[in-house]
Write an enzyme that holds these catalytic residues in place. Structure first.
Site, short mmCIF file in Angstrom:
data_model
loop_
_atom_site.label_atom_id
_atom_site.label_comp_id
_atom_site.label_asym_id
_atom_site.label_seq_id
_atom_site.Cartn_x
_atom_site.Cartn_y
_atom_site.Cartn_z
N LYS A 203 -27.23 -28.91 -65.49
CA LYS A 203 -27.72 -28.36 -64.26
C LYS A 203 -27.50 -27.11 -63.91
O LYS A 203 -26.70 -26.18 -64.51
CB LYS A 203 -27.25 -29.14 -62.95
CG LYS A 203 -27.24 -30.57 -63.21
CD LYS A 203 -28.59 -31.17 -62.94
CE LYS A 203 -28.33 -32.74 -62.91
NZ LYS A 203 -30.02 -33.30 -63.46
N ARG B 56 -36.71 -52.39 -46.78
CA ARG B 56 -35.99 -53.17 -45.75
C ARG B 56 -36.68 -53.23 -44.50
O ARG B 56 -36.20 -54.04 -43.48
CB ARG B 56 -34.37 -52.89 -45.57
CG ARG B 56 -33.82 -53.13 -47.09
CD ARG B 56 -32.25 -52.42 -47.18
NE ARG B 56 -32.42 -51.16 -47.35
CZ ARG B 56 -31.46 -50.21 -47.15
NH1 ARG B 56 -30.01 -50.68 -47.09
NH2 ARG B 56 -31.70 -49.01 -47.21
N LYS C 24 -33.80 -46.47 -64.61
CA LYS C 24 -32.30 -46.10 -65.08
C LYS C 24 -31.55 -45.73 -63.59
O LYS C 24 -32.26 -45.54 -62.51
CB LYS C 24 -32.35 -44.82 -65.81
CG LYS C 24 -32.72 -43.56 -65.06
CD LYS C 24 -32.28 -42.34 -65.96
CE LYS C 24 -31.63 -41.37 -65.12
NZ LYS C 24 -31.20 -40.04 -65.84
N ASP D 109 -25.65 -39.30 -67.31
CA ASP D 109 -26.97 -39.07 -66.62
C ASP D 109 -28.21 -38.96 -67.63
O ASP D 109 -29.27 -39.35 -67.34
CB ASP D 109 -26.76 -38.11 -65.56
CG ASP D 109 -28.00 -38.13 -64.51
OD1 ASP D 109 -28.52 -39.39 -64.22
OD2 ASP D 109 -28.25 -36.96 -64.15
N LYS E 104 -43.68 -39.14 -72.17
CA LYS E 104 -44.10 -37.79 -72.56
C LYS E 104 -45.13 -37.58 -73.68
O LYS E 104 -44.73 -38.28 -74.60
CB LYS E 104 -43.14 -36.42 -72.70
CG LYS E 104 -42.36 -36.60 -71.19
CD LYS E 104 -41.41 -35.42 -71.36
CE LYS E 104 -40.65 -35.16 -70.06
NZ LYS E 104 -41.35 -34.72 -69.16
N HIS F 153 -32.03 -40.07 -71.99
CA HIS F 153 -32.86 -39.36 -72.74
C HIS F 153 -32.77 -38.59 -74.09
O HIS F 153 -33.70 -38.61 -74.87
CB HIS F 153 -33.32 -38.08 -71.71
CG HIS F 153 -33.64 -38.49 -70.25
ND1 HIS F 153 -34.33 -39.78 -69.89
CD2 HIS F 153 -33.24 -38.00 -68.94
CE1 HIS F 153 -34.56 -39.97 -68.55
NE2 HIS F 153 -33.70 -38.60 -67.99
N ASP G 27 -35.12 -57.49 -47.99
CA ASP G 27 -33.88 -57.14 -47.97
C ASP G 27 -33.37 -57.81 -49.25
O ASP G 27 -33.85 -59.16 -49.29
CB ASP G 27 -33.11 -57.58 -46.92
CG ASP G 27 -31.84 -56.75 -46.45
OD1 ASP G 27 -31.34 -56.34 -47.51
OD2 ASP G 27 -31.53 -56.26 -45.32
N1 LIG Z 1 -35.70 -40.52 -57.56
C1 LIG Z 1 -36.08 -40.31 -58.86
O1 LIG Z 1 -36.68 -39.09 -59.20
C2 LIG Z 1 -35.45 -41.28 -59.81
C3 LIG Z 1 -35.63 -40.79 -61.08
C4 LIG Z 1 -35.04 -41.70 -62.01
C5 LIG Z 1 -34.65 -42.96 -61.54
N2 LIG Z 1 -34.63 -43.33 -60.26
C6 LIG Z 1 -33.90 -44.57 -59.93
O2 LIG Z 1 -34.87 -45.35 -59.33
C7 LIG Z 1 -34.02 -46.12 -58.33
C8 LIG Z 1 -34.73 -45.68 -56.92
O3 LIG Z 1 -34.16 -44.16 -56.70
P1 LIG Z 1 -34.92 -43.56 -55.41
O4 LIG Z 1 -34.63 -42.06 -55.63
O5 LIG Z 1 -36.13 -43.79 -55.16
O6 LIG Z 1 -33.73 -44.02 -54.15
P2 LIG Z 1 -34.03 -44.05 -52.77
O7 LIG Z 1 -34.91 -42.90 -52.33
O8 LIG Z 1 -32.58 -44.03 -52.17
O9 LIG Z 1 -34.71 -45.31 -52.38
C9 LIG Z 1 -34.05 -46.48 -52.34
C10 LIG Z 1 -35.15 -47.64 -52.32
O10 LIG Z 1 -34.62 -48.75 -52.21
C11 LIG Z 1 -34.49 -49.76 -51.14
N3 LIG Z 1 -33.33 -50.49 -50.95
C12 LIG Z 1 -32.21 -49.89 -50.81
N4 LIG Z 1 -31.31 -51.03 -50.46
C13 LIG Z 1 -32.07 -52.14 -50.65
C14 LIG Z 1 -31.72 -53.55 -50.43
N5 LIG Z 1 -30.59 -53.79 -50.10
N6 LIG Z 1 -32.60 -54.37 -50.35
C15 LIG Z 1 -34.03 -53.97 -50.75
N7 LIG Z 1 -34.25 -52.55 -50.97
C16 LIG Z 1 -33.32 -51.75 -50.90
C17 LIG Z 1 -35.06 -48.65 -50.08
O11 LIG Z 1 -35.75 -49.33 -49.24
P3 LIG Z 1 -35.49 -48.73 -47.45
O12 LIG Z 1 -34.54 -47.83 -47.50
O13 LIG Z 1 -36.92 -48.55 -46.95
O14 LIG Z 1 -34.93 -50.03 -46.93
C18 LIG Z 1 -35.91 -47.68 -50.76
O15 LIG Z 1 -37.00 -48.01 -50.79
C19 LIG Z 1 -32.48 -45.56 -58.53
O16 LIG Z 1 -32.12 -46.70 -59.41
C20 LIG Z 1 -32.79 -44.33 -59.20
O17 LIG Z 1 -31.43 -44.28 -59.94
C21 LIG Z 1 -34.78 -42.50 -59.41
#
Ligand SMILES: NC(=O)c1ccc[n+]([C@@H]2O[C@H](COP(=O)([O-])OP(=O)(O)OC[C@H]3O[C@@H](n4cnc5c(N)ncnc54)[C@H](OP(=O)(O)O)[C@@H]3O)[C@@H](O)[C@H]2O)c1
Length: 484
Positions: free
Chosen positions: A336, A45, A144, A231, A178, A236, A88
């Site tokens: 966990k 964003r 997910k 979760d 994996k 998984h 956005d």
């Molecule tokens: N992190 C992990 O290890 C992991 C593992 C499995 C699945 N996931 C899934 O992957 C997804 C992302 O997780 P994350 O941990 O990377 O989250 P995060 O760190 O909170 O990042 C969220 C991302 O989404 C963008 N975003 C948020 N609101 C938005 C909006 N209204 N419009 C456009 N972009 C928007 C943010 O961009 P800005 O903040 O730069 O604007 C940021 O790039 C989620 O569905 C999560 O459940 C994550």
């Protein structure tokens, strides 16, 4: 489609992209596997120049990649693919900016990776279509969690389906990426040895464990509303279970494999109010020590004071009602703040009909142990003769290792590398089909409803242990114990 693909990552500035996706894409470049990839367009964003994003990406890659994998020439080629666009999710002007960058050619290959809040998936897909950047060669990858229950999952799937056909929709479960999970197919269907014994005549039980040392700090309200069952088990563990239990597919094509996995999910015996107490255990960690470090209990974490109905551990006994598996319990557990991080599948064979070694302390039941993490390996637990000139024939345990360790070390890759490569090439085999995800939710919803109706108590366990005592009892009543 065999043309080059532009990859657009929504959530390109987020944690997943930073720690997993960009490093995996860099590794594909390093292994000369990125020939079908064109540009990588990250979105977020905030306003940012592409140059600034590239600098940020470099710093993060140096942080998250193994040092020995950093190569300046690989980075330079990778860097030139990277672009940044501010989007956005609900701002149509931002998508027009993306369209200018992508062009609106009818045949250009595009892969949209949605690594942002799932509640935005429908909106993003619609906006992409309205901006004219979805064509027959476009695909979408969905991270997910796909919903919170069957209803919300259906809603996301329906919204996405208005824009992308099922053949263009790639639902990620990184466990399927994996190597050892895929190796299950080779082991089961490539060996005459295992296949005839892969049934309830020879196998007495199956255990699937996904144990984590980490807690839930940083996952705030998401985890408070989710818990371990939604979760981890919904995706998984049930995906792994379906690969272990499925019938031989007609071919190795995605449709055939997914058809067989789907049949397993449909055969799962419902867990309802009538059997939920014997079949499931919920747990929540209290303060303790993990890896020699003192840690707080779940309810002591700032974000979780009120999350009294959230489990951080679940163990359950599943039954698959079909000819192959009738009478074979599938014990699943995940949690966990457990004593150590590991994931494994344990296939326990039946005892022999009659034992010649009944008094030998080393007599054991054979087990096939498939380790998924931290190391990926497969071993068969057997016995042979204890060497020596003793008058009596004695047994000693022997583990036969079925993985080529040297190759493992050389060819080690992260699950996201496999999955990104397959998505770029359009291979859906390792991605979840809509009916699989929804059927899994249907089964999980029944458990949650039974917990709600039964006022199921969440049992405490000390952080750094393997869960509540009730999880030991769940399997002990069947005369078994968890493989540790
Ligand atoms: N992190 C992990 O290890 C992991 C593992 C499995 C699945 N996931 C899934 O992957 C997804 C992302 O997780 P994350 O941990 O990377 O989250 P995060 O760190 O909170 O990042 C969220 C991302 O989404 C963008 N975003 C948020 N609101 C938005 C909006 N209204 N419009 C456009 N972009 C928007 C943010 O961009 P800005 O903040 O730069 O604007 C940021 O790039 C989620 O569905 C999560 O459940 C994550």
């Amino acid at each position: 489609m065999s043309q080059k693909v532009d990859l657009v990552i929504f959530g390109g500035t987020g944690d997943l992209s930073t720690r997993k996706l960009l490093p995996a894409l860099y590794q594909l470049q390093r292994h000369n596997l990125a020939d079908r990839l064109n540009r990588i367009i990250a979105t977020g964003r905030g306003e940012m120049e592409t140059g600034a994003f590239r600098l940020e990406a470099q710093a993060n890659l140096e942080k998250y990649l193994p040092r020995e994998n950093w190569d300046e020439s690989v980075w330079e080629a990778f860097r030139d693919r990277l672009e940044y666009v501010k989007i956005d999710a609900d701002n149509a002007d931002d998508y027009r900016q993306l369209a200018r960058l992508l062009g609106t050619a009818d045949t250009a290959g595009r892969l949209y990776y949605l690594a942002t809040l799932p509640s935005l998936y429908g909106e993003i897909c619609q906006q992409l279509q309205d901006a004219g950047v979805v064509n027959d060669a476009s695909r979408v990858v969905l991270e997910k969690p796909l919903g919170h229950d069957l209803e919300s999952c259906r809603s996301i799937n329906q919204q996405v389906a208005r824009v992308f056909d099922e053949e263009a929709t790639f639902r990620i479960d990184h466990y399927l990426g994996k190597e050892t999970v895929q190796n299950l197919l080779a082991l089961r269907f490539g060996n005459q040895l295992f296949h005839p014994m892969w049934n309830n005549t020879f196998i007495s039980s199956v255990q699937i464990t996904v144990a984590e040392e980490i807690g839930v700090a940083g996952r705030g309200s998401y985890y408070a509303d989710t818990g371990a069952l939604r979760d981890m088990v919904q995706n998984h563990l049930l995906q792994v279970l379906s690969l272990v239990a499925m019938e031989p597919p007609a071919t190795l094509k995605a449709t055939d494999i997914r058809d067989e996995k789907m049949k397993v999910l449909r055969c799962l015996e419902p867990i309802t109010e009538s059997n939920v107490k014997e079949r499931t255990v919920r747990g929540r960690y209290t303060a303790g020590a993990v890896g020699g470090r003192a840690v707080k209990g779940f309810l002591e974490e700032d974000a979780f004071h009120d999350a009294e109905n959230t489990e951080t551990f679940v163990a359950l006994k599943a039954s698959i009602n079909n000819w192959r598996w009738a009478g074979v319990p599938f014990y699943l557990r995940t949690g966990k703040r457990l004593s150590r991080r590991y994931s494994e599948i344990v296939i326990e064979y039946r005892q022999q009909p009659f034992s010649l070694f009944a008094n030998d302390p080393q007599e054991l039941t054979n087990k096939l142990v498939i380790h998924l993490q931290p190391e990926e390996s497969i071993s068969l637990h057997t016995v042979n003769k204890k060497p020596g000139l003793t008058s009596k024939l004695r047994l000693q345990p022997v583990e036969l290792h079925l993985t080529d360790e040297s190759q493992n070390k050389r060819d080690k890759y992260d699950a996201y590398e496999r999955l990104l490569l397959d998505a770029i090439h359009g291979d859906q085999t390792l991605f979840m089909r809509r009916d699989e995800v929804e059927t899994a939710w249907h089964w999980i919803d029944s458990i949650i409803a039974a917990w709600d109706d039964n006022g199921s108590a969440i049992k405490p366990y000390n952080a750094g242990t393997m869960g509540p005592n009730a999880a030991t009892a769940l399997i002990a009543v069947d005369g078994r114990s968890w493989h540790e």
